[in-house]
Design a protein around this motif. Structure first.
Motif, mmCIF file in Angstrom:
data_model
loop_
_atom_site.group_PDB
_atom_site.id
_atom_site.type_symbol
_atom_site.label_atom_id
_atom_site.label_comp_id
_atom_site.label_asym_id
_atom_site.label_seq_id
_atom_site.Cartn_x
_atom_site.Cartn_y
_atom_site.Cartn_z
ATOM 1 N N LEU A 103 15.938 20.686 -33.118
ATOM 2 C CA LEU A 103 16.290 20.626 -31.705
ATOM 3 C C LEU A 103 15.753 21.840 -30.961
ATOM 4 N N THR A 104 15.203 21.595 -29.783
ATOM 5 C CA THR A 104 14.810 22.678 -28.881
ATOM 6 C C THR A 104 15.778 22.689 -27.708
ATOM 7 N N LEU A 105 16.619 23.711 -27.664
ATOM 8 C CA LEU A 105 17.609 23.842 -26.604
ATOM 9 C C LEU A 105 17.033 24.593 -25.421
ATOM 10 N N SER A 106 17.457 24.219 -24.229
ATOM 11 C CA SER A 106 17.044 24.915 -23.009
ATOM 12 C C SER A 106 18.154 24.790 -21.978
ATOM 13 N N GLY A 107 18.196 25.731 -21.065
ATOM 14 C CA GLY A 107 19.243 25.725 -20.054
ATOM 15 C C GLY A 107 18.672 25.847 -18.656
ATOM 16 N N LEU A 108 19.251 25.111 -17.713
ATOM 17 C CA LEU A 108 18.931 25.240 -16.297
ATOM 18 C C LEU A 108 20.118 25.891 -15.616
ATOM 19 N N SER A 109 19.846 26.897 -14.795
ATOM 20 C CA SER A 109 20.928 27.640 -14.165
ATOM 21 C C SER A 109 20.695 27.750 -12.660
ATOM 22 N N VAL A 110 21.783 27.704 -11.907
ATOM 23 C CA VAL A 110 21.704 27.874 -10.456
ATOM 24 C C VAL A 110 22.507 29.089 -9.998
ATOM 25 N N GLU A 111 23.065 29.842 -10.942
ATOM 26 C CA GLU A 111 23.750 31.080 -10.611
ATOM 27 C C GLU A 111 23.768 31.991 -11.829
ATOM 28 N N GLY A 112 23.316 33.206 -11.650
ATOM 29 C CA GLY A 112 23.262 34.121 -12.777
ATOM 30 C C GLY A 112 23.184 35.563 -12.320
ATOM 31 N N LYS A 113 23.534 36.463 -13.232
ATOM 32 C CA LYS A 113 23.500 37.899 -12.971
ATOM 33 C C LYS A 113 22.830 38.600 -14.141
ATOM 34 N N VAL A 114 22.225 39.743 -13.836
ATOM 35 C CA VAL A 114 21.660 40.593 -14.869
ATOM 36 C C VAL A 114 22.613 41.758 -15.082
ATOM 37 N N LEU A 115 23.042 41.958 -16.322
ATOM 38 C CA LEU A 115 23.944 43.051 -16.670
ATOM 39 C C LEU A 115 23.191 44.074 -17.517
ATOM 40 N N MET A 116 23.610 45.312 -17.413
ATOM 41 C CA MET A 116 23.003 46.359 -18.227
ATOM 42 C C MET A 116 23.446 46.205 -19.672
ATOM 43 N N PRO A 120 15.670 41.103 -14.091
ATOM 44 C CA PRO A 120 15.712 40.865 -15.542
ATOM 45 C C PRO A 120 14.627 41.644 -16.277
ATOM 46 N N LYS A 121 15.021 42.274 -17.359
ATOM 47 C CA LYS A 121 14.088 42.981 -18.230
ATOM 48 C C LYS A 121 14.566 42.843 -19.670
ATOM 49 N N PRO A 122 13.643 42.850 -20.633
ATOM 50 C CA PRO A 122 14.062 42.787 -22.024
ATOM 51 C C PRO A 122 15.027 43.917 -22.366
ATOM 52 N N GLY A 123 16.082 43.575 -23.078
ATOM 53 C CA GLY A 123 17.091 44.564 -23.431
ATOM 54 C C GLY A 123 18.323 44.476 -22.564
ATOM 55 N N ARG A 124 18.164 44.001 -21.330
ATOM 56 C CA ARG A 124 19.308 43.764 -20.453
ATOM 57 C C ARG A 124 19.945 42.426 -20.825
ATOM 58 N N ARG A 125 21.054 42.114 -20.163
ATOM 59 C CA ARG A 125 21.775 40.888 -20.493
ATOM 60 C C ARG A 125 21.788 39.922 -19.305
ATOM 61 N N PHE A 126 21.731 38.647 -19.628
ATOM 62 C CA PHE A 126 21.875 37.588 -18.623
ATOM 63 C C PHE A 126 23.246 36.963 -18.773
ATOM 64 N N ARG A 127 23.907 36.749 -17.645
ATOM 65 C CA ARG A 127 25.185 36.048 -17.651
ATOM 66 C C ARG A 127 25.154 34.993 -16.553
ATOM 67 N N GLY A 128 25.466 33.754 -16.912
ATOM 68 C CA GLY A 128 25.441 32.695 -15.914
ATOM 69 C C GLY A 128 25.927 31.380 -16.489
ATOM 70 N N ILE A 129 25.969 30.382 -15.622
ATOM 71 C CA ILE A 129 26.367 29.026 -16.014
ATOM 72 C C ILE A 129 25.105 28.182 -16.168
ATOM 73 N N ILE A 130 25.009 27.468 -17.260
ATOM 74 C CA ILE A 130 23.810 26.675 -17.530
ATOM 75 C C ILE A 130 24.169 25.215 -17.775
ATOM 76 N N TRP A 131 23.215 24.337 -17.451
ATOM 77 C CA TRP A 131 23.269 22.937 -17.856
ATOM 78 C C TRP A 131 22.385 22.835 -19.092
#
Length: 294
Positions: free
Chosen positions: A139-152, A272-283
């Motif tokens: 399986l290849t999983l993927s997510g679509l998001s319409v709201e997200g934040k970048v966290l340190m 967004p940069k590598p090493g940072r974190r993404f937080r959001g709601i995905i389909w």
């Protein structure tokens, strides 16, 4: 109109007329088409129109008696790059229309993973010709998001051998608990109680996102929507060739699952940069790879 159209670069589609015009364009100027026969005997078709690499619109419909294609509904799609093997995968039809949900168990989550199936026609053809019983699936999983934040990021030492073994032992206990092992169930319960006590003790002095570094949780009443947080491994900025809107493609690691997420540049708060974190709601969507056993 589909809420996640903006995730693939169609944020300016506001009126019904604009949406119908877009669906007509995608169904007439499609790049690939796959067909199958449904259980009701209808000629079902999937037409794909890409507007950027690995993303675009998927128009599904049927052919009538005059061999004319009649669109029934349209969804945005995004295909990731990270393939993962799952056992005992089940695919079930939605009640309202010819669309399907996939269900599989993921040991890293400890719960069943539910996703929206992208390649319905391939599944229908295999099911019709009785080739599902002899197939293994990845399986290849993927997510679509319409709201997200970048966290340190949160500082963490490199996992030592004991921590890796601890993770492997937890996965073993989860599998044993699924098989009905009472000792494994009791050990997991005690471990969860210790974790709850630790978080309750630290939450009075620390921010919750410095304690919880990653999560993957169901969100809302729709079973294929999740609230995720994970480390960003790579970032790519692509452009919708029709609207010229910019879209971030983020490869993230969440609960030891690596998956790709796409989000409109307008909907992502932070850089967004590598090493940072993404937080959001995905389909959550999934492309099922059917591989024959020989």
């Amino acid at each position: 109109m589909h809420r996640y159209l903006r995730a693939v670069g169609f944020s300016k589609i506001q009126k019904r007329e604009e949406y119908e015009e877009l669906v007509t364009f995608a169904s007439e100027c499609y790049q690939t088409e796959e067909t199958a026969v449904t259980a009701e005997g209808e000629d079902f078709s999937e037409r794909r129109k890409a507007f950027a690499d690995q993303m675009g619109l998927l128009v599904r419909g049927v052919y009538d008696e005059k061999d004319q294609f009649r669109p029934e509904y349209c969804i945005p799609y995004f295909t990731g790059k990270n393939e993962r093997f799952y056992e005992d995968m089940e695919i079930e039809r939605h009640a309202e229309k010819e669309s399907y949900a996939g269900v599989c168990d993921d040991m890293n989550l400890g719960v069943s993973l539910i996703f929206y199936v992208q390649n319905v026609t391939e599944y229908l053809n295999r099911k019709r010709y009785g080739r599902m019983d002899r197939a293994t699936t990845s399986l290849t999983l993927s997510g679509l998001s319409v709201e997200g934040k970048v966290l340190m990021p949160v500082y963490q030492k490199t996992p030592v051998v004991s921590e890796i073994k601890s993770s492997q032992e937890r996965n073993r206990m989860l599998q044993a608990a699924r098989d009905g092992d009472e000792d494994a169930i009791e050990n997991l319960t005690l471990e969860d109680m210790d974790t709850y006590s630790m978080i309750s003790r630290r939450i009075s002095d620390e921010d919750v996102f410095s304690i919880v570094t990653t999560h993957f949780m169901p969100c809302g009443v729709e079973c294929d929507h999740y609230n995720v947080m994970g480390e960003i491994l790579s970032v790519e900025l692509v452009e919708n060739n029709k609207t010229e809107e910019k879209i971030y493609v983020l490869s993230i690691e969440t609960n030891e699952i690596i998956m790709d997420v796409c989000i409109n540049q307008k909907d992502l708060l932070g850089e967004p940069k590598p090493g940072r974190r993404f937080r959001g709601i995905i389909w959550l969507q999934g492309l099922v790879h059917f591989e024959e056993k020989w």
